[in-house]
Design a protein around this motif. Structure first.
Motif, PDB file in Angstrom:
ATOM      1  N   ALA A 192     -24.966   7.971  -6.636  1.00  0.00           N
ATOM      2  CA  ALA A 192     -25.694   9.135  -6.137  1.00  0.00           C
ATOM      3  C   ALA A 192     -25.947   8.912  -4.646  1.00  0.00           C
ATOM      4  N   ILE A 193     -26.044  10.017  -3.888  1.00  0.00           N
ATOM      5  CA  ILE A 193     -26.187   9.929  -2.432  1.00  0.00           C
ATOM      6  C   ILE A 193     -27.355  10.802  -2.003  1.00  0.00           C
ATOM      7  N   THR A 194     -28.216  10.217  -1.180  1.00  0.00           N
ATOM      8  CA  THR A 194     -29.328  10.978  -0.599  1.00  0.00           C
ATOM      9  C   THR A 194     -29.031  11.250   0.863  1.00  0.00           C
ATOM     10  N   GLY A 195     -29.758  12.220   1.412  1.00  0.00           N
ATOM     11  CA  GLY A 195     -29.565  12.571   2.817  1.00  0.00           C
ATOM     12  C   GLY A 195     -28.315  13.378   3.062  1.00  0.00           C
ATOM     13  N   ALA A 196     -27.738  13.934   2.011  1.00  0.00           N
ATOM     14  CA  ALA A 196     -26.521  14.745   2.146  1.00  0.00           C
ATOM     15  C   ALA A 196     -26.676  15.972   1.239  1.00  0.00           C
ATOM     16  N   ARG A 197     -25.598  16.452   0.682  1.00  0.00           N
ATOM     17  CA  ARG A 197     -25.671  17.605  -0.222  1.00  0.00           C
ATOM     18  C   ARG A 197     -26.545  17.284  -1.423  1.00  0.00           C
ATOM     19  N   ARG A 198     -27.240  18.294  -1.905  1.00  0.00           N
ATOM     20  CA  ARG A 198     -28.081  18.099  -3.074  1.00  0.00           C
ATOM     21  C   ARG A 198     -27.233  17.759  -4.298  1.00  0.00           C
ATOM     22  N   ASP A 199     -26.025  18.318  -4.360  1.00  0.00           N
ATOM     23  CA  ASP A 199     -25.146  18.033  -5.501  1.00  0.00           C
ATOM     24  C   ASP A 199     -24.802  16.553  -5.576  1.00  0.00           C
ATOM     25  N   TYR A 200     -24.721  15.857  -4.424  1.00  0.00           N
ATOM     26  CA  TYR A 200     -24.372  14.442  -4.433  1.00  0.00           C
ATOM     27  C   TYR A 200     -25.469  13.604  -5.077  1.00  0.00           C
ATOM     28  N   LEU A 201     -26.706  14.069  -5.002  1.00  0.00           N
ATOM     29  CA  LEU A 201     -27.803  13.328  -5.616  1.00  0.00           C
ATOM     30  C   LEU A 201     -27.793  13.482  -7.128  1.00  0.00           C
ATOM     31  N   GLU A 202     -27.330  14.633  -7.605  1.00  0.00           N
ATOM     32  CA  GLU A 202     -27.366  14.917  -9.040  1.00  0.00           C
ATOM     33  C   GLU A 202     -26.062  14.584  -9.758  1.00  0.00           C
ATOM     34  N   MET A 203     -24.991  14.286  -9.028  1.00  0.00           N
ATOM     35  CA  MET A 203     -23.681  14.129  -9.683  1.00  0.00           C
ATOM     36  C   MET A 203     -23.611  12.873 -10.545  1.00  0.00           C
ATOM     37  N   ALA A 204     -24.132  11.730 -10.075  1.00  0.00           N
ATOM     38  CA  ALA A 204     -24.123  10.466 -10.830  1.00  0.00           C
ATOM     39  C   ALA A 204     -22.754  10.205 -11.451  1.00  0.00           C
ATOM     40  N   THR A 205     -21.716  10.161 -10.632  1.00  0.00           N
ATOM     41  CA  THR A 205     -20.354   9.942 -11.109  1.00  0.00           C
ATOM     42  C   THR A 205     -20.013   8.462 -11.080  1.00  0.00           C
ATOM     43  N   SER A 206     -19.153   8.027 -11.984  1.00  0.00           N
ATOM     44  CA  SER A 206     -18.834   6.604 -12.129  1.00  0.00           C
ATOM     45  C   SER A 206     -18.030   6.091 -10.942  1.00  0.00           C
ATOM     46  N   VAL A 207     -18.384   4.885 -10.497  1.00  0.00           N
ATOM     47  CA  VAL A 207     -17.609   4.210  -9.458  1.00  0.00           C
ATOM     48  C   VAL A 207     -16.370   3.598 -10.110  1.00  0.00           C
ATOM     49  N   GLN A 208     -15.204   3.942  -9.594  1.00  0.00           N
ATOM     50  CA  GLN A 208     -13.948   3.466 -10.169  1.00  0.00           C
ATOM     51  C   GLN A 208     -13.300   2.364  -9.343  1.00  0.00           C
ATOM     52  N   GLY A 209     -13.702   2.201  -8.097  1.00  0.00           N
ATOM     53  CA  GLY A 209     -13.102   1.167  -7.266  1.00  0.00           C
ATOM     54  C   GLY A 209     -13.995   0.829  -6.094  1.00  0.00           C
ATOM     55  N   VAL A 210     -14.015  -0.458  -5.710  1.00  0.00           N
ATOM     56  CA  VAL A 210     -14.834  -0.923  -4.598  1.00  0.00           C
ATOM     57  C   VAL A 210     -13.992  -1.822  -3.709  1.00  0.00           C
ATOM     58  N   THR A 211     -14.014  -1.563  -2.400  1.00  0.00           N
ATOM     59  CA  THR A 211     -13.346  -2.426  -1.429  1.00  0.00           C
ATOM     60  C   THR A 211     -14.339  -2.715  -0.302  1.00  0.00           C
ATOM     61  N   VAL A 212     -14.649  -4.008  -0.094  1.00  0.00           N
ATOM     62  CA  VAL A 212     -15.598  -4.410   0.938  1.00  0.00           C
ATOM     63  C   VAL A 212     -14.892  -5.334   1.921  1.00  0.00           C
ATOM     64  N   ASP A 213     -14.924  -4.991   3.195  1.00  0.00           N
ATOM     65  CA  ASP A 213     -14.324  -5.794   4.258  1.00  0.00           C
ATOM     66  C   ASP A 213     -15.457  -6.407   5.068  1.00  0.00           C
ATOM     67  N   LEU A 214     -15.726  -7.707   4.799  1.00  0.00           N
ATOM     68  CA  LEU A 214     -16.830  -8.366   5.483  1.00  0.00           C
ATOM     69  C   LEU A 214     -16.539  -8.519   6.969  1.00  0.00           C
ATOM     70  N   ALA A 215     -15.256  -8.812   7.294  1.00  0.00           N
ATOM     71  CA  ALA A 215     -14.904  -9.011   8.701  1.00  0.00           C
ATOM     72  C   ALA A 215     -15.024  -7.704   9.477  1.00  0.00           C
ATOM     73  N   GLY A 216     -14.539  -6.602   8.877  1.00  0.00           N
ATOM     74  CA  GLY A 216     -14.579  -5.316   9.558  1.00  0.00           C
ATOM     75  C   GLY A 216     -15.863  -4.562   9.350  1.00  0.00           C
ATOM     76  N   LYS A 217     -16.816  -5.114   8.585  1.00  0.00           N
ATOM     77  CA  LYS A 217     -18.099  -4.480   8.330  1.00  0.00           C
ATOM     78  C   LYS A 217     -17.910  -3.059   7.799  1.00  0.00           C
ATOM     79  N   SER A 218     -17.169  -2.947   6.679  1.00  0.00           N
ATOM     80  CA  SER A 218     -16.948  -1.617   6.112  1.00  0.00           C
ATOM     81  C   SER A 218     -16.860  -1.726   4.600  1.00  0.00           C
TER      82      SER A 218
END
Length: 723
Positions: free
Chosen positions: A489-515
């Protein structure tokens, strides 16, 4: 077990990747002191990867390679979690085989005694696959397994075909796309968790605080079917359908249906009986075979056919076609097939498209060689010289010629369609479709139909939640431990993003690139089309379930055939043909006085010869030439088939050359004599040089090059006839 802390260490390029129902992966780089340094990690060495003191991965090292960049050496290291062994280990079903159903049990629902295709519980099957992998040491014994998928969730049993454990788990995901699988490291030991997306905890990201740089999310109403149903069939006929919600139409866009055939009535011992071991016979595909008429003469069609094989021929001025010969090529593959024939009718058309099947006896084939004589009396243009490697003299002109060879498969039909079935029925010579085929008969009016209402309702209810699909990017390196196995869920954006609660299917974290990058919505293993295709084929041919994306043509409908397991091999004999190029022989240089033979059109008989003009030299001075054409530089003689070739040279008494001639026997020999008196001009001096002998269609050359005229005295040159 070694512990690797990715933050606040001398580690470069740290990156973490996770995808639903796939092993998580962490990669990083370490500097090497020198190029011969011992690797810091061993292959499959157990490690625990930590992010700011929180475990994000526990597994084994899968890669540790040394790379050079400038004067520096660094180790590239990759670690995968405890699910990685499931990607490369075969899964045997409960019966101990690589084929057959995943489950050894079947649940029958419906009317009395009515067979229904096997159903399997998704939660129980997933748990069985993971426990079976742990039994054989693929998962560490201390790792927990927790499956919280709804106990009522089901799917049609799926067949194994040398599947890996990870592949079996993804087949379960195909039956229930909302599931999420990950490894939880929050406790004292890792736990493999498989849960429905609707039951996952929610992680909330703030657009400003979490530096969300890009949000691309959209709802997927197309993944919410308006109705689901089962169509019951017998042979090619749809006999009955059941739908949920009741009264809904299956003709709406986006409906999910499955097709179920009635059970077999076969009584053969080796024939599968009933839905416990179903034999599904898809409508046999229709194959169209085409052929092109082979050339048999010198007409425009023959020229067009040869031009299609060697396009350069169209640029040759004055090209003429001559004799054509055809013969059967022996020893090719497939000559033991029943549809192979050496009859003249099977050599009428070149096979250009469509595969041949032994089941179709109407279309016969052969393998032949064509030899086409072609020539031109005009010098071939640049780039076409090798098409005409031979020359000869015809009516005083040079003719360039060759025998082109083509070998290929021929058939007896220009266009015909046939069905790839045991009978191999074919259509007409006009390319019309073969007669319809298929087994099965309509059920009787007393048939006791199975009732699928309850399972249709269950499936309909789990597809009511509308997923949001897309990607969210952050300019911060967020900890994976707070993202994997969560709904977003996401705050500070569209109201629909707060209520959607959709499943996370993939995560990619780049520690070096800070993203950080998050994927949501449909699992990466299943596109929309993949998911719809698999759901619509839940009860279809179990032996081909994993090969459905490899079919050239979509499977149109289901049939039941008691003897489908006896179906013929797929047609694999396709078009074959090519120009056979013979290696060009090394052409030796042409010397003066060289003799070459001229041949008939079929290169079997000698029709004459040619001799290259040569020069005569006396006391170091050129005094003349041998007979020949000033333009071509050759002396030609037609009608000569064998014998000796001599060159006669004559001088007057003062040593002046008076004539040269080609003879076919030795002439008079009277060499020039050195004298200190004035010679009699009427006196004649003569020489006879043996140039070559033609025997048995071969040239035996005796002299080449320039002839130095020998003198009777004061010279080292011999004179007289060649020996």
């Amino acid at each position: 077990m070694r512990v690797v802390e990715l933050t606040n260490r001398a580690i470069k390029g740290a990156k973490y990747e996770w995808s639903n129902f796939t092993a998580a992966r962490a990669t990083w780089q370490q500097l090497a002191r020198d190029q011969d340094e011992t690797a810091p990690y061993l292959y499959k060495e157990p490690v625990r990867v930590v992010w700011d003191g929180v475990t994000i991965l526990e597994g084994t090292i899968r890669k540790c390679s040394l790379d050079q960049s400038g004067d520096a050496w660094r180790w590239n290291i990759e670690a995968c979690d405890i699910l990685q062994p499931l990607e490369a280990a075969l899964c045997f079903n409960p019966g101990g085989t690589l084929r057959g159903g995943v489950s050894a049990y079947a649940e029958v629902s419906g009317g009395s005694g009515a067979d229904a295709p096997r159903k399997i519980k998704i939660a129980g099957t997933v748990r069985w696959a993971l426990e079976d992998a742990r039994k054989y040491g693929l998962i560490p014994s201390g790792v927990g397994i927790e499956v919280t998928v709804s106990p009522s969730a089901w799917m049609w049993d799926t067949a194994l075909g040398c599947d890996m454990y990870a592949g079996v788990l993804r087949k379960m995901l195909a039956g229930r796309p909302g599931m999420v699988c990950w490894v939880d490291y929050s406790g004292s030991s890792p736990v493999i968790r498989v849960a429905d997306g609707a039951g996952l905890p929610v992680v909330t990201l703030d657009r400003a605080q979490d530096c969300l740089s890009a949000i691309s999310l959209s709802p997927r109403p197309d993944l919410v079917p308006p109705a689901v149903g089962v169509v019951l069939t017998a042979g090619r006929q749809a006999c009955r359908s059941q739908v949920w919600p009741r009264g809904a139409s299956l003709r709406q866009e986006g409906c999910v249906t499955t097709q179920v055939a009635l059970s077999s009535t076969s009584t053969e011992d080796d024939a599968p009986v009933g839905s416990e071991s179903p034999v599904w016979d898809f409508t046999k595909p229709i194959v169209e075979v085409r052929g092109v008429k082979l050339p048999s003469g010198t007409d425009s069609n023959a020229r067009k056919w040869w031009f299609s094989k060697v396009s350069q021929l169209s640029s040759v001025s004055g090209l003429q076609l001559g004799t054509i010969k055809k013969s059967v090529v022996a020893g090719v593959d497939g000559t033991d097939m029943s549809n192979y024939s050496t009859a003249e009718s099977a050599q009428a058309y070149e096979h250009v498209s469509g595969q041949l099947s032994e089941a179709c006896k109407t279309i016969k084939w052969c393998y032949v060689e064509l030899k086409q004589y072609l020539y031109t009396d005009t010098r071939p243009p640049r780039g076409c010289e090798m098409l005409f490697p031979h020359t000869k003299q015809v009516d005083g002109k040079t003719r360039w010629y060759n025998w082109l060879r083509w070998q290929g498969r021929t058939i007896n039909k220009s266009r015909m369609r046939y069905r790839v079935s045991k009978s191999g029925d074919s259509g007409g010579d006009d390319g019309s479709n073969p007669p319809s085929s298929g087994g099965g008969s309509p059920p009787s009016s007393t048939t006791d139909w199975p009732d699928y209402s309850s399972i249709l309702r269950e499936y309909y209810e789990i597809t009511r939640a509308m997923p949001w699909e897309g990607r969210v990017n952050s300019l911060r390196a967020l900890s994976p431990a707070n993202l994997v196995g969560r709904r977003l869920a996401i705050t500070g954006a569209r109201r629909d993003y707060l209520e959607m609660a959709t499943s996370v299917q993939g995560v990619t974290v780049d520690l070096a690139g800070k993203s950080t990058s998050l994927n949501t919505g449909v699992p990466a293993h299943l596109s929309l089309q993949d998911m719809v295709d698999r759901v619509q084929q839940l009860a279809s041919g179990q032996e081909t379930l994993d090969q459905d994306q490899q079919q050239d043509n979509p499977m149109l409908t289901l049939q039941y055939d008691d003897e489908a397991y006896k179906s013929p091999d797929a047609p694999t004999l396709g078009p074959s043909g090519e120009i056979v190029w013979t290696e060009a022989p090394d052409k030796p240089p042409v010397y003066d006085l060289q003799v070459e033979l001229d041949w008939s059109d079929d290169n079997t008989e000698v029709t004459g010869y040619r001799m290259r003009r040569g020069k005569l030299m006396l006391q170091g001075v050129y005094i003349g030439q041998t007979p020949g054409d000033d333009t071509s530089g050759w002396f030609t003689k037609e009608g000569f088939t064998g014998g000796e070739i001599w060159l006669d040279v004559k001088f007057n008494g003062k040593g002046k050359l008076t004539g040269t001639s080609i003879m076919y026997e030795q002439g008079t020999v009277n060499p020039l004599i050195l004298t200190d008196e004035l010679a009699d001009e009427s006196e004649e001096f003569s020489y006879s040089f043996h140039i070559a002998t033609v025997q048995d269609k071969e040239v035996y050359q005796h002299m080449l090059g320039t002839i130095q005229i020998p003198l009777n005295h004061g010279t080292f040159y011999p004179y007289g006839p060649a020996i």
